[in-house]
Design a protein around this motif. Structure first.
Motif, mmCIF file in Angstrom:
data_model
loop_
_atom_site.group_PDB
_atom_site.id
_atom_site.type_symbol
_atom_site.label_atom_id
_atom_site.label_comp_id
_atom_site.label_asym_id
_atom_site.label_seq_id
_atom_site.Cartn_x
_atom_site.Cartn_y
_atom_site.Cartn_z
ATOM 1 N N GLY A 57 60.193 31.090 20.747
ATOM 2 C CA GLY A 57 60.831 32.138 20.422
ATOM 3 C C GLY A 57 61.937 31.728 20.490
ATOM 4 O O GLY A 57 63.161 32.753 20.160
ATOM 5 N N ASN A 85 52.624 32.530 21.867
ATOM 6 C CA ASN A 85 53.944 32.743 21.507
ATOM 7 C C ASN A 85 54.778 33.318 22.938
ATOM 8 O O ASN A 85 53.579 34.853 22.545
ATOM 9 N N ASP A 87 58.317 34.614 24.245
ATOM 10 C CA ASP A 87 59.684 35.408 24.418
ATOM 11 C C ASP A 87 60.380 34.771 25.333
ATOM 12 O O ASP A 87 61.084 35.495 26.163
#
Length: 455
Positions: A57, A85, A87
């Motif tokens: 990300g 995925n 962050d």
């Protein structure tokens, strides 16, 4: 290059027949080359392959395109693909760490989780020779000891590095020869990252002094690793002789430690920290040297604080490695102790019992005492020490500071906050398990008694 990987595997036993291997693939030249090589080896070694990709990300659409590229490659070559995925920016801010470290922690967390779920024998990552050189130089700049200067290992903690002995030039040539079109990560060119600075600025400068700097660094790392293995093997034997291991505390005999060579001393202290904390990623040589300086001072009570809440201190003839959190005794409310009655303290580790009896008895040991109930200002209560505490020890004239009592009895500092004090309105009746107050001792005229016990 395939033969080079096979020789490296034979030397370090990275994988064998029938292994299940999770391949970490970013889509760049190194990891794409590694996946392709394993595809060629899969039939010969009967390997079951899986590919994992972490989208951090960080680079927006480009990062998503990388994930799609790896997914399509796996689909075209019939390899199971797993995507995560994360962050990394948010994680870095939350943990107050660098973005580089945050991405690494999240990546390896996913890799280990997937490896366990898929019942894999190992996780393959595509570190190459240049990565090894960068790692060793990073550790050198930060002042690392022998473990850090040994660099990455071909096989460690469930991770294998089959390309570790391959040059980046050979990897790029392999990609060209097999018409692989790897992705390019633009962040590899950003100088905000330490590793990038070393690769783009320091290494070219070192090449001016030694055109074969990469091989020189790699050879040095191997030599340091061999020497360090010997030190660790010998230090392990000494460690067992001079340490006492507990859950949250390791005691090292200073006399025995000082008889050893300084290299062995360093390793024993490092072992103690590692075993207590289960890892020593952030423990650097400067921390170990600071710990050894305590031995030279040999002053009881002196201590240093290391990362992750690890404390190293001197207690008389022992060097203590601990991570015990000191209790803030000022915030603990006194607990009422009925007669008869009992209290459970410190999560059930200590139990104080008060019993009313009609006869006097000599205490069997320090874990019990007898007091004159007529001298008590009931109710009784139990608390922990406060600054300025004093009492009147049995067998002595006058009063004594509680701190001095602990020092005389060689009570470790971190344990002093956990010693219960049985009190009444007049002060301390009993320092549980250590000493009784003189003012409450029964006499010949005593009719009713209270027996206090700690178990």
């Amino acid at each position: 290059m395939l033969k080079q990987v096979l020789r490296f595997n034979k030397k370090y036993n990275l994988f064998s027949m029938g292994n299940r291997i999770l391949l970490a693939c970013s889509g760049g030249p190194d990891s794409l080359c590694m996946v392709h090589i394993f595809l060629r080896l899969a039939v010969k070694f009967d390997l079951k392959l899986f590919v994992a990709h972490v989208e951090h990300g960080i680079r927006g659409a480009s990062s998503i395109d990388d994930a799609d590229f790896v997914k399509d490659f796996c689909h075209n070559h019939n390899i199971p693909f797993y995507l995560c995925n994360v962050d990394a920016c948010g994680y870095a801010q939350q943990r107050k760490i660098s973005l580089e470290l945050a991405a690494r922690e999240l990546r390896y967390r996913f890799l280990y989780d997937m490896s366990k779920k898929l019942n894999c024998d190992s996780i393959a990552v595509a570190h190459n020779r240049r990565d090894q050189v960068e790692t060793v130089l990073m550790h050198f700049v930060r002042g690392a000891g022998a473990p850090g200067l040994s660099g990455m290992q071909p096989k460690s903690n469930g991770i294998i590095r089959p390309l570790l002995n391959c040059s980046r030039t050979a990897i790029e040539r392999y990609c060209q020869n097999h018409e692989l079109l790897p992705r390019h990560d633009i962040t590899n060119e950003e100088l905000v990252y330490t590793r990038n600075n070393i690769r783009l600025k320091l290494l070219p400068l070192l090449h001016e002094y030694n055109p074969n700097i990469e091989m020189s660094v790699v050879r040095s790392a191997v030599l340091i690793k061999d020497m360090n293995d010997f030190v660790v093997e010998y230090a392990t034997k000494v460690y067992e002789q001079c340490t006492i291991n507990q859950t949250d505390r390791i005691s090292i005999n200073i006399t025995t430690l000082k008889q050893q060579h300084i290299a062995i001393q360093r390793e024993i202290v490092r072992m103690a920290v590692t075993r207590l904390h289960t890892g020593s990623k952030d423990i650097e040589s400067v921390h170990i040297e600071a710990a050894l300086s305590l031995i030279e001072q040999a002053r009881t009570g002196s201590q240093i604080n290391l990362p992750h809440g690890v404390i190293i201190k001197v207690e008389y003839d022992k060097l203590i490695v601990t991570s015990v959190v000191v209790i803030n005794v000022q915030e603990i409310s006194p607990l009422k102790l009925s007669i008869p009655g009992e209290l459970n303290l410190a999560g059930g580790k200590n139990r104080i019992i008060a019993e009313k009896i009609s006869f006097n008895k000599v205490a069997a040991d320090r874990n019990e005492c007898y007091v004159d109930i007529g001298k008590l200002q009931v109710p009784l209560f139990v608390r922990f020490r406060k600054n300025g505490d004093f009492f009147y020890p049995r067998g002595m004239n006058g009063r004594k500071k509680l701190k001095d009592l602990f020092i005389d009895n060689k009570i470790p500092r971190e344990k002093r906050d956990k010693i219960p004090l049985v009190c009444d309105a007049g002060g301390i009746v009993w320092v549980a398990g250590i000493q009784q107050d003189n003012r409450y001792i029964p006499t010949a005229a005593t009719v009713d008694f209270v027996k206090l016990t700690i178990i």
